[in-house]
Scaffold this active site. Structure first.
Site, PDB file in Angstrom:
ATOM      1  N   SER A 254      46.594  44.026  42.490  1.00 32.16           N
ATOM      2  CA  SER A 254      45.298  44.669  42.700  1.00 32.16           C
ATOM      3  C   SER A 254      44.195  43.642  42.909  1.00 32.16           C
ATOM      4  CB  SER A 254      44.967  45.531  41.488  1.00 32.16           C
ATOM      5  OG  SER A 254      43.611  45.848  41.489  1.00 32.16           O
ATOM      6  N   LYS A 255      43.248  44.027  43.794  1.00 28.81           N
ATOM      7  CA  LYS A 255      42.075  43.169  44.015  1.00 28.81           C
ATOM      8  C   LYS A 255      41.238  43.132  42.748  1.00 28.81           C
ATOM      9  CE  LYS A 255      41.313  45.258  48.500  1.00 28.81           C
ATOM     10  NZ  LYS A 255      40.404  45.478  49.582  1.00 28.81           N
ATOM     11  N   ARG A 256      41.343  44.193  41.992  1.00 28.77           N
ATOM     12  CA  ARG A 256      40.441  44.297  40.848  1.00 28.77           C
ATOM     13  C   ARG A 256      40.920  43.480  39.661  1.00 28.77           C
ATOM     14  NH1 ARG A 256      38.354  48.258  43.823  1.00 28.77           N
ATOM     15  NH2 ARG A 256      40.349  49.150  44.376  1.00 28.77           N
ATOM     16  N   GLN A 257      42.078  42.854  39.809  1.00 26.20           N
ATOM     17  CA  GLN A 257      42.581  42.069  38.686  1.00 26.20           C
ATOM     18  C   GLN A 257      41.822  40.762  38.498  1.00 26.20           C
ATOM     19  OE1 GLN A 257      46.719  41.909  39.566  1.00 26.20           O
ATOM     20  NE2 GLN A 257      47.244  43.243  37.875  1.00 26.20           N
TER      21      GLN A 257
END
Ligand code: GLU
Length: 480
Positions: A254-257
């Site tokens: 995920s990009k949000r990691q």
């Protein structure tokens, strides 16, 4: 340029460049250079709700550090500009009007409440959420009436209701999507800005893009894009959709990691060359056993035919290994320049240059990335022996270890200073006098000086420490 090949990297400025974005940019760059073509950087900033101030600048900065040297972009004027989509809204507007006039797009006046209601109905009857086409059939007078009375509207693409869309992707090969599953995509939003789909197609055409290379998440948008190309009577570019990046447990990376931001890797002391090398191999298989590739070598070898269909696992251990290899290949000067900031960041005093150089020299072989200097070099900056490793504790409590340390201290007292030769002599004498040798002789001294069972080479430690610190640490180990 000697070829008609032109690629583009088209990020939305919604945050930092993440490793997935870096891979897309890199593949576009490698493909273009491999074909003596050019690469454009286009910033897709028409989604004003997701726009993050400063993100464009940060993307450009990171691409520059990574050596992804595109030919045209917001900071490199060329013949296809402007390169910020927010500066091209007139172009999208004109093209949307053309589609309306041709009957390929239509005004939609449905209120958010109505759309929400349809969505709920579809959800409760397990249908795929999709616009129901209510405004496709408004009469000309209804449309003019709505426009004149200032009703908010969007412009939607008229997708065929039957049949299927077929296309060939350079990586996925033949792809078929049933048209009834495809939404009448919004092309112009109620704020007058285009959606990604309209702006992307128009710009890829006007900028002369020959190959669209991007993430797999865009694969199902292709039928809408092809419909647009058809309506404008333009030839679509070739398409290549790159496999997903996965965590080791095969879930989507995920990009949000947070920790997949390229800037963060750079900050932690990963080398751009190592990151490029690592990212290039995420989904592309060069077809030999070589692991280390310079950028020019990647350019020479890269081909879309060797990009895999299946997801690529992001293996941080492999990145660490690669980065360690690159660190070891640096010249002593470059290594010093690269690692010094990490000593400073760790709060260590680096004012004595000669000493700092020796410390870097002592530990660099043990590093995977720069920020590990904080832990690997700490013994050179601490006044007291710290033992946090269980294995090291076990060594010190052995009776033979006590014997070795006690003898070592006595010998140390009889010399004025310690250098590597004197140290070796002392060790030899300790061995002769105690009859203790090998592992049992060396390990207690290693633990006493470094606090760990696997640390930097002892002769280097000896030189940097000097007699007084050696004596203090060994006494502390003996008292342990
Ligand atoms: N702006 C899109 C993104 O951020 C670009 C997708 C494409 O390359 O077409 O991923």
């Amino acid at each position: 340029m000697s070829s008609n090949i032109c690629t583009r990297f088209a990020p939305s400025p919604t945050g930092f460049l993440h490793v997935g974005g870096l891979r897309t940019a890199l593949y576009n760059y490698l493909f273009a250079r491999n074909h003596a073509g050019k690469m454009i950087l286009r910033i897709e900033d028409t989604d004003r709700a997701r726009f993050v101030p400063g993100a464009t600048e940060s993307l450009i900065r990171t691409l520059r550090v990574m050596g992804i040297d595109y030919d045209e972009g917001p900071d490199k004027p060329g013949s296809s500009g402007p390169y910020l989509q927010s500066e091209r809204t007139d172009i999208y507007q004109q093209h949307a009007e053309q589609l309306i006039n041709q009957g390929d797009a239509y005004y939609c006046f449905c209120t958010p409440e109505r759309l929400e209601q349809i969505r709920k109905q579809q959800e409760s009857s397990n249908q795929q959420p999709k616009y129901d086409g209510y405004c496709r059939n408004l009469t000309t007078s209804e449309i003019s009436h709505n426009l004149e009375s200032g009703k908010p509207y969007v412009i939607r693409l008229k997708m065929p209701l039957q049949g299927e869309s077929r296309f060939t992707d350079l990586i996925r090969e033949e792809v078929v999507v049933q048209n009834e599953l495809i939404d009448d995509q919004i092309l112009i939003k109620s704020d007058g800005f285009p959606t990604y789909h309209l702006a992307n197609v128009i710009d890829d055409h006007l900028m002369g893009i020959s190959h669209v290379i991007r993430g797999e998440e865009w694969l199902l948008s292709v039928p809408k894009h092809l419909r647009l190309y058809q309506a404008f009577e333009w030839k679509p570019p070739a398409m290549a959709h790159l496999p997903l990046l996965l965590n080791p447990d095969k879930s989507k990376l995920s990009k949000r990691q947070g920790d997949v931001a390229v800037e963060e890797f750079l900050e932690k002391g990963y080398l751009p060359e190592a990151l490029n090398n690592f990212v290039a191999l995420l989904g592309w298989n060069p077809g030999d056993n070589q692991e280390i590739y310079t950028l020019p070598q990647l350019i020479e070898k890269f081909s879309l035919e060797r990009v895999n269909k299946s997801g690529a696992v992001f293996d941080i251990q492999k990145l660490n290994w690669l980065n360690g290899q690159y660190l070891r290949q640096l010249t002593p000067q470059d290594r010093g320049k690269f690692l010094l900031p990490h000593l400073v960041k760790a709060g260590f005093d680096t004012t004595d240059h000669a000493r700092t150089e020796k410390i870097i020299d002592a530990v660099y072989k043990r590093l995977s990335f720069g920020a590990q200097m904080g832990t690997e070099a700490v013994i050179f900056y601490s006044d007291n022996l710290v033992i946090s490793e269980e294995q090291a504790r076990m060594v010190l409590v052995k009776p033979t270890s006590k014997q070795v340390l006690a003898h070592f201290l006595k010998k140390l007292d009889s010399v004025n200073e310690v250098n590597v030769d004197i140290f070796r002599n002392i060790m030899k004498e300790v061995q002769q006098e105690t009859g203790i040798s090998k592992e049992d002789l060396w390990m207690p001294i290693r633990v006493a000086l470094t606090g760990v069972t696997h640390g930097p080479d002892l002769p280097v430690v000896i030189e940097i420490f000097g007699k007084e610190k050696i004596s203090r640490f060994v006494s502390q180990a003996l008292a342990f």
